[in-house]
Design an enzyme around this catalytic site. Structure first.
Site, mmCIF file in Angstrom:
data_model
loop_
_atom_site.group_PDB
_atom_site.id
_atom_site.type_symbol
_atom_site.label_atom_id
_atom_site.label_comp_id
_atom_site.label_asym_id
_atom_site.label_seq_id
_atom_site.Cartn_x
_atom_site.Cartn_y
_atom_site.Cartn_z
ATOM 1 N N GLY A 1 0.828 -1.204 0.000
ATOM 2 C CA GLY A 1 0.000 0.000 0.000
ATOM 3 C C GLY A 1 0.852 1.240 0.000
ATOM 4 O O GLY A 1 2.071 1.194 -0.203
ATOM 5 N N ASP B 1 -7.732 6.299 8.684
ATOM 6 C CA ASP B 1 -7.743 5.673 7.353
ATOM 7 C C ASP B 1 -8.634 4.440 7.345
ATOM 8 O O ASP B 1 -8.249 3.377 6.853
ATOM 9 C CB ASP B 1 -6.324 5.317 6.913
ATOM 10 C CG ASP B 1 -6.222 5.089 5.405
ATOM 11 O OD1 ASP B 1 -7.130 5.525 4.678
ATOM 12 O OD2 ASP B 1 -5.230 4.474 4.957
#
Length: 660
Positions: free
Chosen positions: A23, A136
């Site tokens: 990521g 997040d």
């Protein structure tokens, strides 16, 4: 930093297994501990790991993250700082992520979606009580302890708690943003920061996605366009139970204070779940092309103005008054929201028209005409026709033979773009033929361009323009982030280096004289420039007209011999935009669309040694390698029309000394 490899040691207690994910923050690997347990390790990317202040923060956060022990949270077991490598070791959850499940199963039954969201809120409530905000929340960071087909209550685990806190401070100092555009709370976009209510909002987006198969603001445009819809648009209604939509509407409130806490949300959803039993999943819907706008909040320092002053600022745009809203600079920590006025909003034309219609001059004129003779009647009619015909667009045009023309050239923009406009009024057609010429200097320019074509006078509606020579459509503020009246988006424009292209438009306006013609052409030019250079505009739309500069960013320290990570950051009127880099070297994948627009792609980028032979540049001019140890070095760069660029100083050290 040396890349992780299977079998390689991680600190003194772990050994790498397989890479299972990647990521923006780092890579996820399975690791085996010395006692035989299989765990997961998130290894932070080098751009985070080479920042000494981040390493210090990483160590400082260790005790907080290790203490975050809850049945709905992936437990952090260890944090490893080894030379340039930073890793967070946590429990390995084998059932996959909620993202995988959503891709496979599509929209969920409302009862299942609500129960999953309630467990996520349980995790958030615990973390918030310990002073930790996730920042997040998204399906990728919600894991399942077993495959979805074998699921049981309590299988949900939220991962990556605190990682945003670890890497986020540096990001917030530069862009104010950290998170994923599809799930960003509106206050993160408008104020640059978010707290626990932001986690609640992101979970509301996730719940919407579980129900609908897509996030509420997915649609056309760039990542920032998507993110900005959280501020500017209403979430489209989906066909679910009214009570369920009611809680969704609260979770997705633009005002953080109007959202429930995580604990309240979990409780409400659990009360709602039994009534949803047996409800079928809704059909996956397509993302809409456009969204319903709402008032967009901007940041105001609390206490800087009285309530009356704030009310006046908010009311002025709605009333069509050109209010001067003070430049507040960067907001402090205590903020309130005020409406951001739309640009170029004018009072409706109907009011002035009503005033004209109400004037009783025709009665007086009629009385005079009736009192006069036939000759005076004819003279009066002729005079009345000549005097009154210019007052409306529907009246006869300027008498034949009186053509009008005007020309205007804007100053060259930093990208090398020069815009010239010429307009000719043809009385026989009652239209203006507008020619817009775009010229480029050193670099080819392409993409989408903004052109504002206003009405002939204040209060008139935007004219219905017919374009030739390009693909044209109305500018949509919800997609571009540029909110301006009478704006047109011109697509597919390609200007060769040193060349020019022309687009023409037929505009149904009839200027009365040369002064009106000049004023109209100048108004369109000024409105276009103001919209594209507005510091309040975010995102990457219209880069050829909006880009002000390019910054060359480097890590503060690099290791020899290794390629340098060089980031080219676009600078808009509102400042540098690290969220949307122009280019990153060494490059992987296709160049950004912005880079293609302002310099034709990688062929317009070149790097050069700025420290007397300590750096080597490959034949393409795109990859730079550190060769010699030096305490201070720079990289020079050129990007299309932007030349003589230079990075801030950085140091080059050896691999043996990199851990010092």
């Amino acid at each position: 930093m040396q890349l992780a490899q299977t079998g390689q040691a991680l600190g003194a207690s772990y050994r790498f297994g397989e890479r299972v994910g990647s990521g923006a923050v780092g890579e996820v690997w399975t690791v085996t501990s010395t006692d035989g347990r299989t765990l997961a390790a998130k290894v932070l990317r080098p751009e985070h790991a080479d920042d000494p202040s981040l390493v210090e923060r990483f160590v400082r956060e260790r005790s907080v993250l290790l203490g975050l022990q809850d049945s709905h949270i992936v437990t952090v077991r260890d944090m490893v700082v080894e030379g340039e490598r930073l890793a967070i070791v946590m429990d390995y959850i084998a059932g996959g992520s909620l993202r995988d499940m959503v891709k496979e199963a599509g929209p969920l039954a409302p009862e299942d979606a609500v129960n999953i969201a309630a467990e996520i809120f349980d995790a958030l409530a615990f973390a918030h009580s310990r002073g930790v905000t996730h920042r997040d929340i998204k399906p990728d960071n919600v894991l399942l302890t077993r495959p979805w087909s074998e699921r049981e209550t309590g299988d949900i685990r939220v991962s990556d708690f605190g990682i945003s806190d670890v890497v986020g401070e540096k990001i917030r100092q530069t862009t104010g943003l950290i998170g994923t555009p599809q799930y960003m709370p509106p206050e993160l976009i408008s104020q640059g920061r978010s707290g626990p209510p932001g986690d609640v909002y992101s979970t509301g987006v996730l719940l919407y996605e579980l129900l609908a198969g897509r996030t509420p603001f997915a649609g056309p445009g760039t990542d920032f366009s998507v993110a900005y819809r959280h501020v500017s648009a209403r979430p489209p209604r989906i066909p679910v139970d009214d009570a369920l939509w009611g809680i969704l509407d609260q979770l997705l409130s633009k005002d953080p204070a109007s959202r429930p806490t995580a604990r309240e949300a979990a409780s409400t959803l659990r009360r709602l779940a039994p009534g949803l039993a047996g409800s079928s999943p809704i059909a996956r819907g397509e993302a809409p092309e456009d969204f319903d706008d709402v008032e967009r909040p901007a940041t105001v320092v609390r206490g800087a103005f009285t309530d009356d002053e704030l009310a006046a600022f908010a009311a002025a745009p709605a009333a069509g008054v050109d209010a001067v809203v003070p430049d507040l600079g960067q907001a402090g920590s205590a903020t309130i929201a005020r409406p951001m006025p739309r640009r170029e909003m004018r009072p409706p034309a109907e009011e002035s028209k009503k005033e004209k219609d109400a004037t009783p001059f025709w009665r007086t004129r009629k009385a005079l005409l009736l009192a006069g003779g036939a000759v005076l009647l004819i003279v009066a009619m002729v005079v009345g026709f000549v005097l009154l015909s210019p007052t409306t667009q529907q009246a006869a045009p300027t008498p034949p033979g009186q053509q009008l023309s005007a020309q205007l050239q804007d100053p060259a923009l930093p990208t090398g773009l020069t815009i010239s406009r010429s307009a000719t009024y043809e009385p026989s057609s009652g239209q203006v033929r507008l020619t817009v010429s775009y010229a480029a200097q050193k670099a080819p320019l392409s993409g989408e361009f903004l052109e504002v074509i206003p009405g002939l006078a204040d209060g008139e509606a935007c004219p219905a323009v017919t374009w030739d020579g390009g693909t044209a459509g109305r500018n949509q503020a919800s997609i571009t982030g540029v909110d301006v009246a009478c704006g047109w988006k011109l697509s597919g424009v390609e200007i060769p280096a040193g060349g020019s292209v022309q687009l023409t438009a037929k505009v149904p306006v009839a200027p009365a004289d040369q002064k009106a013609m000049d004023s109209w052409l100048r108004a369109g030019s000024e409105a276009t420039a103001a919209a594209t250079q507005d510091p309040a505009v975010k995102g990457t739309a219209y880069p050829v007209q909006r880009l002000k500069g390019v910054e060359v960013r480097m890590p503060a320290r690099v290791v020899t011999p290794s390629p340098l990570k060089i980031t080219l950051v676009p600078v808009w009127a509102g400042g540098a935009d690290e969220l949307n880099p122009l280019y990153v070297s060494p490059a992987s994948g296709k160049p950004s669309q912005m880079l293609a627009s302002v310099t034709g792609g990688e062929k317009g980028v070149r790097f050069a040694d700025g420290c007397g032979g300590a750096l080597a540049v490959d034949s393409s001019g795109l990859t730079v390698t550190a060769l010699q140890i030096t305490p201070q070095c720079t990289v020079r760069a050129s990007v299309g029309n932007f030349t003589e660029l230079q990075s801030p100083p950085f140091g080059i050290t050896s691999r043996e000394n990199s851990g010092d």
